[in-house]
Enzyme design. Structure first.
Site, short mmCIF file in Angstrom:
data_model
loop_
_atom_site.label_atom_id
_atom_site.label_comp_id
_atom_site.label_asym_id
_atom_site.label_seq_id
_atom_site.Cartn_x
_atom_site.Cartn_y
_atom_site.Cartn_z
CE1 TYR A 214 51.07 60.88 100.57
CE2 TYR A 214 53.41 60.35 100.51
CZ TYR A 214 52.11 59.99 100.80
OH TYR A 214 51.85 58.75 101.30
CE LYS B 102 23.14 58.86 86.00
NZ LYS B 102 21.85 58.63 85.33
#
Length: 409
Positions: free
Chosen positions: A58, A113
């Site tokens: 970060y 999915k």
């Protein structure tokens, strides 16, 4: 092996939906137990163990990467997950056999999915269920989301809007857009038919096929069979055979009529089956046994409606040389999971700008080739768990993308 439940129900079942009698749903059905907390999660690929890791993952380290991408946008493929992640987008209007159940109720399917993408193709996927059904609103929403993804898999969007949505997204985006209900079904169907033909010693060009159902899957199958060189194919909807002479056709069906049914068939589905070589069912209707009996000797019956095939396999086997269904408890399951993970893996591998007809045909050919010398009437399509499937499809799609000039690496 049973699936490990990562987010099990607490002992007291607090917050669980209750069945009559006060027992949690999880107590009655293992499907609910497995789904508690969802079927997927985000996992970091880099450690964040201390302040040095944090400063790299970060701020401030991330700023260097952001600035580099701002100067050279193509670097986003190298320094983010964009090139390996697909958006699985639905509006919940045509979910499995459940129909229009809405975006929230569609999420278990979209999660499913997504984990199939990962399990069978190594592709990360994010389920996105949209609270809108207007075609243009869906297109605009997906276009705005697209910078985060390397591809878009449209899922369980009802016809005919699905055709328009896919076409408009393909025109506006430079990443693969693929409606699996159409093209995944078509790829696997063609692969199975190629092997059925090989088993019979005939060619595709000798065959006449009839498709029951002129929705997303039926139209896509017809287009792919024509591209592959089938002799003739006709589609039937609720009103009968689609032909150029009908005055009640939608624009999509008018287009279908322009390249199918060269024999000029009219009347009912049952009428069209007389003497035909191939029946393909994607409708959910029922076909009478005498109509199946009227098909040509050595016919192929692909009755793919779930959970009830248009022709039960026991009936089909009386008259057909090869029988396939959409169910896992019968041989020759036409299952989209054989196609879409490898198709997207191949397209993402070469950073394809779109998925072409040539790439889909290559996927079907590769899938069919996995069967090899083991070809038999009850084995014209491999199992989704055959570890050769995804690599074969991935390699074929990547090669086809390069050959067709849509690969960018």
């Amino acid at each position: 092996m049973a699936a490990e439940i990562v987010n099990p129900r607490s002992d007291n079942g607090a917050g669980a939906e209750q069945e009559a009698g006060g027992q949690p749903l999880d107590s009655f059905d293992p499907a609910f137990a497995l789904h508690r907390g969802g079927k997927m999660a985000v996992q970091a690929t880099v450690p964040v163990r201390d302040k040095e890791d944090l400063s790299l993952a970060y701020t401030p380290g991330v700023a260097k990467v952001c600035s580099a991408i701002a100067e050279q946008p193509d670097l986003v493929h190298d320094y983010t997950w964009k090139s390996s992640v697909v958006a699985v987008v639905t509006d919940g209007t045509a979910v499995l056999g459940l129909g229009d159940i809405g975006p929230e109720a569609s999420l278990p399917v979209m999660e499913g999915k997504a984990i199939l993408f990962k399990q069978f193709g190594g592709v990360d996927a994010v389920p996105i269920a949209l609270a809108c059904t207007d075609a243009d609103e869906i297109v605009e929403t997906v276009v705005r989301l697209a910078p985060s993804f390397g591809g878009v898999n449209l899922e369980d969007i009802s016809a005919p809007r699905c055709f328009e949505i896919e076409r408009k997204l393909q025109e506006r985006l430079d990443i693969p857009v693929f409606h699996d209900d159409q093209h995944g079904t078509a790829v696997v169907t063609l692969a199975a038919l190629r092997n059925a033909v090989r088993l019979s010693g005939r060619t595709l060009g000798e065959l006449r096929a009839v498709i029951s159902g002129a929705g997303a899957a039926g139209v896509a199958i017809a287009k792919m069979l024509v591209e592959a060189g089938i002799g003739d194919v006709a589609l039937a909807d609720r009103k009968g055979i689609i032909s150029a002479g009908r005055t009640d056709l939608t624009p999509v069906k008018e287009e279908v009529a322009s390249f199918t049914n060269k024999a000029g068939l009219t009347g009912s589905l049952e009428d069209a089956l007389a003497g035909t070589d191939v029946f393909i069912g994607v409708s959910g209707g029922t076909v009478a046994e005498d109509a199946v009996a009227s098909m040509a000797k050595g016919a192929f019956v692909f009755a793919m409606a779930n959970p009830n095939p248009e022709v039960h396999p026991e009936v089909a086997h009386k008259y057909a040389a090869v029988v396939a269904t959409g169910r896992s408890d019968f041989p020759n399951q036409i299952n989209n999971v054989l196609a879409f993970p490898g198709i997207f893996a191949g397209a993402l591998q070469v950073r394809a700008s779109r998925i072409t007809e040539g790439m889909k045909l290559a996927a079907a050919e590769a899938l069919a080739s996995v069967v090899g010398d083991d070809l038999a009437a009850d084995y014209v399509i491999p199992s989704p768990f055959d570890e050769r499937v995804a690599p074969a499809v991935t390699a074929a799609v990547a090669a086809a993308a390069r050959a067709e000039g849509v690969a960018r690496r």
